[in-house]
Design an enzyme around this catalytic site. Structure first.
Site, PDB file in Angstrom:
ATOM      1  N   ILE A  18      94.478   5.330  49.641  1.00 56.39           N
ATOM      2  CA  ILE A  18      94.056   4.330  48.760  1.00 56.39           C
ATOM      3  C   ILE A  18      93.027   3.507  49.647  1.00 56.39           C
ATOM      4  O   ILE A  18      91.940   3.031  48.888  1.00 56.39           O
ATOM      5  CB  ILE A  18      95.262   3.516  48.428  1.00 56.39           C
ATOM      6  CG1 ILE A  18      96.369   4.204  47.547  1.00 56.39           C
ATOM      7  CG2 ILE A  18      94.827   2.113  47.868  1.00 56.39           C
ATOM      8  CD1 ILE A  18      97.604   3.321  47.489  1.00 56.39           C
ATOM      9  N   ASP A  43      90.777   1.050  61.087  1.00 59.20           N
ATOM     10  CA  ASP A  43      92.074   1.907  60.945  1.00 59.20           C
ATOM     11  C   ASP A  43      92.601   2.257  62.316  1.00 59.20           C
ATOM     12  O   ASP A  43      91.716   2.339  63.348  1.00 59.20           O
ATOM     13  CB  ASP A  43      91.822   3.296  60.205  1.00 59.20           C
ATOM     14  CG  ASP A  43      93.035   3.911  59.465  1.00 59.20           C
ATOM     15  OD1 ASP A  43      93.355   3.867  58.199  1.00 59.20           O
ATOM     16  OD2 ASP A  43      93.926   4.362  60.472  1.00 59.20           O
ATOM     17  N   LEU A  73      99.472  10.021  44.574  1.00 54.92           N
ATOM     18  CA  LEU A  73      99.556  11.233  45.270  1.00 54.92           C
ATOM     19  C   LEU A  73      98.328  11.217  46.259  1.00 54.92           C
ATOM     20  O   LEU A  73      97.335  11.808  46.351  1.00 54.92           O
ATOM     21  CB  LEU A  73      99.134  12.397  44.291  1.00 54.92           C
ATOM     22  CG  LEU A  73     100.027  12.689  43.340  1.00 54.92           C
ATOM     23  CD1 LEU A  73      99.773  13.660  42.297  1.00 54.92           C
ATOM     24  CD2 LEU A  73     101.469  13.024  44.027  1.00 54.92           C
ATOM     25  N   THR A  74      98.651  10.349  47.303  1.00 58.60           N
ATOM     26  CA  THR A  74      97.747  10.344  48.576  1.00 58.60           C
ATOM     27  C   THR A  74      97.980  11.647  49.480  1.00 58.60           C
ATOM     28  O   THR A  74      98.999  12.326  49.180  1.00 58.60           O
ATOM     29  CB  THR A  74      98.147   9.083  49.478  1.00 58.60           C
ATOM     30  OG1 THR A  74      99.549   9.149  49.819  1.00 58.60           O
ATOM     31  CG2 THR A  74      97.955   7.571  48.612  1.00 58.60           C
ATOM     32  N   ASN A  95      95.386  -3.695  53.190  1.00 57.46           N
ATOM     33  CA  ASN A  95      95.987  -2.279  53.049  1.00 57.46           C
ATOM     34  C   ASN A  95      96.809  -1.706  53.953  1.00 57.46           C
ATOM     35  O   ASN A  95      97.638  -0.740  53.532  1.00 57.46           O
ATOM     36  CB  ASN A  95      94.824  -1.567  52.584  1.00 57.46           C
ATOM     37  CG  ASN A  95      95.523  -0.169  51.987  1.00 57.46           C
ATOM     38  OD1 ASN A  95      95.955  -0.231  50.985  1.00 57.46           O
ATOM     39  ND2 ASN A  95      94.885   0.839  52.471  1.00 57.46           N
ATOM     40  N   LYS A 111     107.244  -5.937  51.482  1.00 56.40           N
ATOM     41  CA  LYS A 111     106.408  -6.037  50.331  1.00 56.40           C
ATOM     42  C   LYS A 111     106.704  -7.030  49.434  1.00 56.40           C
ATOM     43  O   LYS A 111     105.813  -7.513  48.815  1.00 56.40           O
ATOM     44  CB  LYS A 111     106.280  -4.536  49.603  1.00 56.40           C
ATOM     45  CG  LYS A 111     105.685  -3.512  50.685  1.00 56.40           C
ATOM     46  CD  LYS A 111     104.362  -3.776  50.746  1.00 56.40           C
ATOM     47  CE  LYS A 111     103.802  -2.401  51.687  1.00 56.40           C
ATOM     48  NZ  LYS A 111     102.326  -2.998  51.913  1.00 56.40           N
ATOM     49  N   TYR A 128     111.057  -1.866  53.975  1.00 51.97           N
ATOM     50  CA  TYR A 128     109.966  -1.892  53.438  1.00 51.97           C
ATOM     51  C   TYR A 128     109.830  -2.764  52.144  1.00 51.97           C
ATOM     52  O   TYR A 128     109.054  -3.201  51.859  1.00 51.97           O
ATOM     53  CB  TYR A 128     109.635  -0.367  53.193  1.00 51.97           C
ATOM     54  CG  TYR A 128     108.398  -0.149  52.559  1.00 51.97           C
ATOM     55  CD1 TYR A 128     107.032  -0.014  53.226  1.00 51.97           C
ATOM     56  CD2 TYR A 128     108.301  -0.156  50.905  1.00 51.97           C
ATOM     57  CE1 TYR A 128     106.111   0.158  52.603  1.00 51.97           C
ATOM     58  CE2 TYR A 128     106.981   0.241  50.426  1.00 51.97           C
ATOM     59  CZ  TYR A 128     105.778   0.533  51.270  1.00 51.97           C
ATOM     60  OH  TYR A 128     104.748   0.830  50.578  1.00 51.97           O
TER      61      TYR A 128
END
Length: 269
Positions: free
Chosen positions: A18, A37, A192-193, A90, A162, A158
């Protein structure tokens, strides 16, 4: 072309999936992009591909669990390009072996996910906002998750982390709106990464598709285009919102898929 022309964007977790989609689309539409990253080589490779396509991008290292690393990424962006208009928080982590139900969850994993998934959003915003004020405003975009809106058998930390991102998004929007800073979230469903394709068995993917309102899964660009919209002035009157981009997976009575199958079987007799 030019939907974010002249803007400078910092994207955390932008080397793949993403984040990479958002970085590519923002650069294509005229933004100067810093891709931060933990996978430094991946960030640099992503930036190189954007440059080959005629965009402006730089790849740098980021450890989203470290305050100083987040601060350094913001400062690098401003020093490199002179200002900061867009921050896309992200980064997100999960671990299905340790992030279990509330009785059995590894408490160290709880702390890790809260630190990376939620505190990194706080810190990224904390360091970016003063620069955005100097620039006359900006857009902060946070990756939440549909796990923030529904319970599940696993991933307690998680989902909680979030959900905190969703409400933190509202707080940032409320506190800095008068400074012309907007803050919105994006809550993906199953997308669908590469990570999803490599780690989820086809049978599990089929289960998710069964309960989607749409007959297909999401792709990274489905989220990337949402981020592009929120980064652009097209969304200048939207703040404090979290957009649920999930193919209708969560919006319907969960029995619909099984009911339709039952009716089809009954009619065939």
């Amino acid at each position: 072309m030019g939907r974010v022309q002249g803007k400078v964007a910092l994207i955390t977790g932008g080397a793949s999936g993403i984040g990479l989609s958002a970085a590519t689309l923002l650069a294509k539409e005229g933004a100067k992009v810093v891709i931060a990253d933990f996978n430094t080589a991946g960030a640099e490779e992503a930036a190189a591909e954007i440059q080959k396509a005629g965009g402006e991008a730089t790849g740098i290292f980021l450890d989203a669990s470290k305050e100083e690393s987040i601060r350094d990424a913001v400062e690098f962006t401003v020093n490199r390009y002179g200002l900061l208009n867009v921050l896309y928080n992200n980064v997100g982590v999960t671990n299905l072996q340790k992030d279990l139900d509330v009785v059995n969850i590894d408490l160290d994993e709880w702390d890790r996910l809260m630190n990376v998934n939620t505190k990194s959003v706080l810190l990224g915003s904390r360091f970016a906002i003063p620069h955005m004020i100097k620039a006359g405003g900006g857009s902060i975009i946070n990756t939440a998750s549909m796990a923030a809106f529904a319970g599940d058998a696993l991933r307690s930390a998680y989902g909680a982390s979030k959900a905190a991102v969703v409400n933190l998004t509202r707080y940032i929007a409320a506190q800095y709106g008068k400074d012309r800073i907007r803050c919105n979230g994006v809550a993906p469903g199953l997308v669908l990464t590469p990570a999803a394709k490599n780690n989820m068995p086809p049978a599990v993917l089929d289960i998710f598709e069964k309960f989607n309102a749409l007959p297909y899964h999401g792709e990274p660009d489905d989220i990337g285009y949402t981020v592009l919209f929120l980064a652009s002035d097209e969304s200048k009157f939207i703040t404090g919102q979290t957009f649920q981009v999930e193919g209708g997976h969560y919006m319907a009575n969960p029995s619909i898929a099984d009911f339709n199958a039952y009716m089809a079987q009954a009619q065939s007799k």
